[in-house]
Design an enzyme around this catalytic site. Sequence first.
Site, PDB file in Angstrom:
ATOM      1  NE  ARG A  61     -33.736  52.150 -49.227  1.00 12.82           N
ATOM      2  CZ  ARG A  61     -32.636  52.827 -49.533  1.00 12.82           C
ATOM      3  NH1 ARG A  61     -31.932  53.391 -48.575  1.00 12.82           N
ATOM      4  NH2 ARG A  61     -32.244  52.941 -50.773  1.00 12.82           N
ATOM      5  CG  ASP A 136     -25.369  58.570 -50.917  1.00 14.95           C
ATOM      6  OD1 ASP A 136     -26.451  58.380 -50.358  1.00 14.95           O
ATOM      7  OD2 ASP A 136     -25.192  59.474 -51.735  1.00 14.95           O
ATOM      8  CG  LEU A 160     -25.476  62.813 -38.574  1.00 15.66           C
ATOM      9  CD1 LEU A 160     -26.628  61.986 -38.027  1.00 15.66           C
ATOM     10  CD2 LEU A 160     -24.282  61.931 -38.849  1.00 15.66           C
ATOM     11  CB  CYS A 200     -37.595  74.952 -45.914  1.00 16.65           C
ATOM     12  SG  CYS A 200     -38.038  73.881 -47.295  1.00 16.65           S
ATOM     13  CB  CYS A 216     -37.171  68.434 -50.651  1.00 16.61           C
ATOM     14  SG  CYS A 216     -35.401  68.675 -50.447  1.00 16.61           S
ATOM     15  CB  SER A 218     -32.338  68.462 -52.495  1.00 21.03           C
ATOM     16  OG  SER A 218     -31.448  69.439 -52.023  1.00 21.03           O
ATOM     17  CG  ASP A 244     -26.098  73.807 -50.424  1.00 21.24           C
ATOM     18  OD1 ASP A 244     -26.148  72.586 -50.224  1.00 21.24           O
ATOM     19  OD2 ASP A 244     -25.393  74.328 -51.298  1.00 21.24           O
TER      20      ASP A 244
END
Length: 375
Positions: A61, A136, A160, A200, A216, A218, A244
Amino acid sequence: MQSSISDPAARLKERALALGFDAAGIARADEAWPAAERLKAFVELGRHGDMAWMETTLARRAAPTAMWPEARSALVVAMNYGPDHNPLDTLAQRQTGNISVYARGRDYHDLIKSRLKQLAGEVAQITGADVKVFVDTAPLMEKPLAQKAGLGWQGRHTNLVSRDLGSWFFLGTVLTSAALTPDAPEPDHCGSCRACLDICPTNAFPAPYQLDARRCISYLTIESAGPIPAEFRPAMGNRIYGCDDCLAACPWNKFASSASEAALFARAELKGPGLDELAALDDAAFRDVFSGSPVKRSGRDRFVRNVAIAIGNSGEPRLAASLLPLLQDPAPIVRGAAIWALARLDPARFAEEKARLRPSEHDMSVQAEWDERPA
């Protein structure tokens, strides 16, 4: 009709838009970038949680050329999946499940990859160079590449952000061995705004531009395979797949439009599915309901674990009945979440079930769920 544009880079960006992408840009893929050091620090701090693949693929990566040494340019594209409503409205509907906007339509991987392959074919035809396609699923840091290509900037929430698309868009990349004219990188436009950080629910941002995935929602609802730490469960509310909040809070969304791709429109049944119905899903029913959806990737057990926690947060004692079958579910993570939820909704029934089921429970994590909540 063939384009009259002679510059290969400009022609390819024009073709990307013609194929249905909402933005396209080009970046050098063969030069050093600070993203590698940021990722290394993220992993060294353990903020990747259970995502061991991030550690094992760290070297690959580090740069696009670490994965494909011949890469010289990256054609990065964006596809808008913006919602047609405020996705945070469903957080108040506690008897229903809230699914992240990106997962309410069809699986974006298939849609984007098929078009990227068409675009890659044109890159090869126009340049005569080799190409590789990424959406992805490979060790390629697409967000830093997209910023280098001028599509947006990594905001304080690490996602982004685009001046035209806000925070609601998918990315795809065509790497090529051709040397294409790069676009100018997009500068940061966050200014002093803290909206994404302050909203958050679990304080997952240790500092601006830094994420601790272990906190998090997610990550917890999609990537984490074990029991969700009890400290984060109340903050999850009815979020059963993804979160979201930080995306929706971004002020740049006011310039975005809703998605134009029909495949990315939210399916009616995923805008606010009933928690009691979701709790009853076995593996076969789960696969059927979420066929063609990104939700299917998490698997039934993680998903129903999340549903049980949402039921516990619902404040609706009538939903306690839907937890009872889950107390004997084959999956320990489901049993554990159901125990926690039942204790919150119906303490008396919890005491009855503990007396009945605790003696025969052999999984240590589930035993702990029973024992941490005295009858």
